[in-house]
Design a protein around this motif. Sequence first.
Motif, PDB file in Angstrom:
ATOM      1  N   ARG A  33      31.729  65.655 -38.706  1.00 37.22           N
ATOM      2  CA  ARG A  33      31.967  67.126 -38.148  1.00 37.22           C
ATOM      3  C   ARG A  33      32.784  67.920 -39.206  1.00 37.22           C
ATOM      4  N   CYS A  34      33.098  67.210 -40.445  1.00 35.04           N
ATOM      5  CA  CYS A  34      34.102  67.999 -41.318  1.00 35.04           C
ATOM      6  C   CYS A  34      33.842  67.570 -42.804  1.00 35.04           C
ATOM      7  N   CYS A  35      34.481  68.551 -43.826  1.00 32.27           N
ATOM      8  CA  CYS A  35      34.091  68.165 -44.992  1.00 32.27           C
ATOM      9  C   CYS A  35      35.302  68.820 -45.789  1.00 32.27           C
ATOM     10  N   LEU A  36      35.555  68.108 -47.028  1.00 33.95           N
ATOM     11  CA  LEU A  36      36.450  68.476 -47.978  1.00 33.95           C
ATOM     12  C   LEU A  36      36.224  69.562 -48.773  1.00 33.95           C
ATOM     13  N   THR A  37      37.080  70.656 -49.053  1.00 36.06           N
ATOM     14  CA  THR A  37      36.480  71.809 -49.693  1.00 36.06           C
ATOM     15  C   THR A  37      37.466  72.160 -51.154  1.00 36.06           C
ATOM     16  N   ALA A  38      38.645  71.802 -50.577  1.00 34.06           N
ATOM     17  CA  ALA A  38      39.621  72.243 -51.400  1.00 34.06           C
ATOM     18  C   ALA A  38      40.723  71.246 -51.729  1.00 34.06           C
ATOM     19  N   VAL A  39      41.408  71.128 -52.902  1.00 33.50           N
ATOM     20  CA  VAL A  39      42.377  70.273 -53.225  1.00 33.50           C
ATOM     21  C   VAL A  39      43.377  70.894 -54.039  1.00 33.50           C
ATOM     22  N   CYS A  40      44.683  70.787 -53.735  1.00 34.07           N
ATOM     23  CA  CYS A  40      45.912  71.520 -54.437  1.00 34.07           C
ATOM     24  C   CYS A  40      47.144  70.525 -54.544  1.00 34.07           C
ATOM     25  N   ASP A  41      47.588  70.500 -55.671  1.00 32.28           N
ATOM     26  CA  ASP A  41      48.789  69.623 -56.057  1.00 32.28           C
ATOM     27  C   ASP A  41      49.481  70.226 -57.308  1.00 32.28           C
ATOM     28  N   ALA A  42      50.878  70.006 -57.071  1.00 27.39           N
ATOM     29  CA  ALA A  42      51.764  70.748 -58.155  1.00 27.39           C
ATOM     30  C   ALA A  42      51.360  70.111 -59.382  1.00 27.39           C
ATOM     31  N   SER A  43      50.903  68.988 -59.637  1.00 26.84           N
ATOM     32  CA  SER A  43      50.388  68.381 -60.841  1.00 26.84           C
ATOM     33  C   SER A  43      48.980  68.788 -61.216  1.00 26.84           C
ATOM     34  N   ALA A  44      48.914  69.620 -62.544  1.00 27.16           N
ATOM     35  CA  ALA A  44      47.587  70.021 -62.651  1.00 27.16           C
ATOM     36  C   ALA A  44      46.757  68.876 -63.230  1.00 27.16           C
ATOM     37  N   ASP A  45      47.396  67.656 -63.841  1.00 29.09           N
ATOM     38  CA  ASP A  45      46.598  66.505 -64.124  1.00 29.09           C
ATOM     39  C   ASP A  45      45.975  65.836 -62.948  1.00 29.09           C
ATOM     40  N   LEU A  46      46.763  65.632 -61.838  1.00 26.90           N
ATOM     41  CA  LEU A  46      46.316  65.179 -60.744  1.00 26.90           C
ATOM     42  C   LEU A  46      45.213  66.096 -60.057  1.00 26.90           C
ATOM     43  N   VAL A  47      45.304  67.502 -60.067  1.00 26.62           N
ATOM     44  CA  VAL A  47      44.319  68.353 -59.671  1.00 26.62           C
ATOM     45  C   VAL A  47      42.987  68.095 -60.171  1.00 26.62           C
ATOM     46  N   ALA A  48      42.999  67.992 -61.421  1.00 20.09           N
ATOM     47  CA  ALA A  48      41.851  67.674 -62.317  1.00 20.09           C
ATOM     48  C   ALA A  48      41.117  66.469 -62.034  1.00 20.09           C
ATOM     49  N   LYS A  49      42.101  65.636 -61.900  1.00 22.32           N
ATOM     50  CA  LYS A  49      41.504  64.093 -61.639  1.00 22.32           C
ATOM     51  C   LYS A  49      40.963  63.819 -59.978  1.00 22.32           C
ATOM     52  N   TRP A  54      37.152  63.542 -55.610  1.00 21.52           N
ATOM     53  CA  TRP A  54      36.920  63.930 -54.276  1.00 21.52           C
ATOM     54  C   TRP A  54      35.892  64.888 -54.476  1.00 21.52           C
ATOM     55  N   ASN A  55      35.468  65.653 -55.396  1.00 23.44           N
ATOM     56  CA  ASN A  55      34.237  66.243 -55.376  1.00 23.44           C
ATOM     57  C   ASN A  55      34.355  67.672 -54.674  1.00 23.44           C
ATOM     58  N   VAL A  56      35.293  68.613 -55.054  1.00 23.74           N
ATOM     59  CA  VAL A  56      35.811  69.559 -54.163  1.00 23.74           C
ATOM     60  C   VAL A  56      35.412  70.856 -55.376  1.00 23.74           C
ATOM     61  N   SER A  57      35.284  72.045 -54.535  1.00 26.40           N
ATOM     62  CA  SER A  57      34.676  73.079 -55.342  1.00 26.40           C
ATOM     63  C   SER A  57      36.330  73.920 -55.809  1.00 26.40           C
ATOM     64  N   LEU A  58      36.958  74.162 -54.820  1.00 26.60           N
ATOM     65  CA  LEU A  58      38.348  74.688 -55.240  1.00 26.60           C
ATOM     66  C   LEU A  58      39.438  73.696 -55.358  1.00 26.60           C
ATOM     67  N   ALA A  59      40.265  73.558 -56.580  1.00 25.31           N
ATOM     68  CA  ALA A  59      41.091  73.007 -57.054  1.00 25.31           C
ATOM     69  C   ALA A  59      42.309  73.772 -57.921  1.00 25.31           C
ATOM     70  N   THR A  60      43.165  73.643 -57.454  1.00 13.60           N
ATOM     71  CA  THR A  60      44.478  74.705 -57.609  1.00 13.60           C
ATOM     72  C   THR A  60      45.906  74.066 -57.551  1.00 13.60           C
ATOM     73  N   THR A  61      46.617  74.678 -58.472  1.00 14.87           N
ATOM     74  CA  THR A  61      48.120  74.221 -58.071  1.00 14.87           C
ATOM     75  C   THR A  61      48.793  74.989 -57.433  1.00 14.87           C
ATOM     76  N   ASN A  62      48.138  76.071 -56.764  1.00  7.33           N
ATOM     77  CA  ASN A  62      48.896  77.024 -56.110  1.00  7.33           C
ATOM     78  C   ASN A  62      48.201  76.990 -54.563  1.00  7.33           C
ATOM     79  N   TYR A  63      49.151  76.517 -53.687  1.00 13.42           N
ATOM     80  CA  TYR A  63      48.778  76.285 -52.236  1.00 13.42           C
ATOM     81  C   TYR A  63      48.585  77.343 -51.523  1.00 13.42           C
TER      82      TYR A  63
END
Length: 372
Positions: A33-49, A54-63
């Motif tokens: 019933r749900c899917c993961l579409t976005a990820v945010c983390d303060a660490s740019a390296d972790l966001v890229a990883k 996790w195969n998401v379209s929106l990846a950012t360091t800004n919540y």
Amino acid sequence: MPKPHSGKVKIGIIGAGAVSDYHHVPGIRLDERCCLTAVCDASADLVAKRKGEWNVSLATTNYLEVCQSPDVDAVIIATPNDTHKDIAVAAAKAGKHIMCEKPLGLNATEVAEMYHSARDNDVVHMTAFTYRFAPAMRYIAHLVHSGKLGQIRHFRSQRFLDWPETSWGWRQWKARAGAGDLFDMTIHRLDLGVFLVGPLKKLTGAIARFAPRDKTADGKPCAPSDVDDWSSLIGIFENGATGVWEGTTLAKGYKRKGFGHEWAEINGSEGSVVYQLHTPNTILIGNNEVDLHEEKVPEEFLKPTGSPRSTTQGEPATLFRYDLMWEFVSAICEGRQASPSFHDGLVAQVIADSVLASFEKENWLPIPTVNK
Ligand SMILES: NC(=O)c1ccc[n+]([C@@H]2O[C@H](COP(=O)([O-])OP(=O)(O)OC[C@H]3O[C@@H](n4cnc5c(N)ncnc54)[C@H](O)[C@@H]3O)[C@@H](O)[C@H]2O)c1
């Protein structure tokens, strides 16, 4: 009351560290019933990883980008405790449903602001009090609430961990975590006590710190800890029952594959029941005639109705954690409040704050009622 959601619930994760990886992402992956579409983390390296993993379209360091994205219906906040309030308030104002990790904030003033903002913006709000979802806890709640144990007299909780005495990172500083063992571990059990027995009337609490934690695991110096690594309280519930809680991260010999020792017990006029984290699909039960003995949790209490997770394949002490996501998404799809809600998170926070205040004042303190 939030409106029922139609279509897939699109989820954004803010804070892509340990708990998101172990609990929340597997929970999302199991639920069609749900899917993961976005990820945010303060660490740019972790966001890229995580973007790749996790195969998401929106990846950012800004919540704020996640909170404002039209491709996000709901957010999971799994960042250090000092960041929860601002993120939750931004998400609520943007109309996003919110599951936030515990403790909801650094103190009850922050948590009240989060609760009021989520309530007033009509979004689903949930506190990640994981252990409510353990099968044994679900069954014990049924036994207590249906009166099978008679009048409840005592609640007892122990949470003993054998953790290294090196740095806990952000968790070891009051400015970032609020408190140590009390806000990290005991707060779950404060919620369990209220969940099972009802509102707490008064308490006297104590905390202590034994380990300086002035070195990292690889031996580098760091600012020492200023939070507790042992916490305890005695409480009296409004219905007259007593509660005793103790938590420590310094119980040598209590590793148990990292799950440690958790024991929560109810003594009623008709019997006693015990929940243990390392055997979450069984309880101990006894009464005047039969000593405490192990019984299997009946099938219907092993997981919430419809939850897609396995009850047999995998580590039992891990599997039930995926049911948090099931509850959050169910509440969104059905247009109802989640349980446990931000109100439950605020009730637990008021009690936890009172433990610190009582220890400072060396006194018993009354627990104020938290209006809905
Ligand atoms: N419910 C449970 O059983 C349970 C278990 C573990 C942790 N937790 C809670 O989950 C939260 C996170 O814990 P964790 O163990 O995953 O910590 P962690 O340190 O592994 O991960 C936190 C992540 O948040 C990121 N972060 C920090 N500030 C940020 C910001 N402003 N915006 C976006 N990202 C930011 C960090 O870079 C880090 O990757 C804490 O509140 C903790 O108490 C709950």
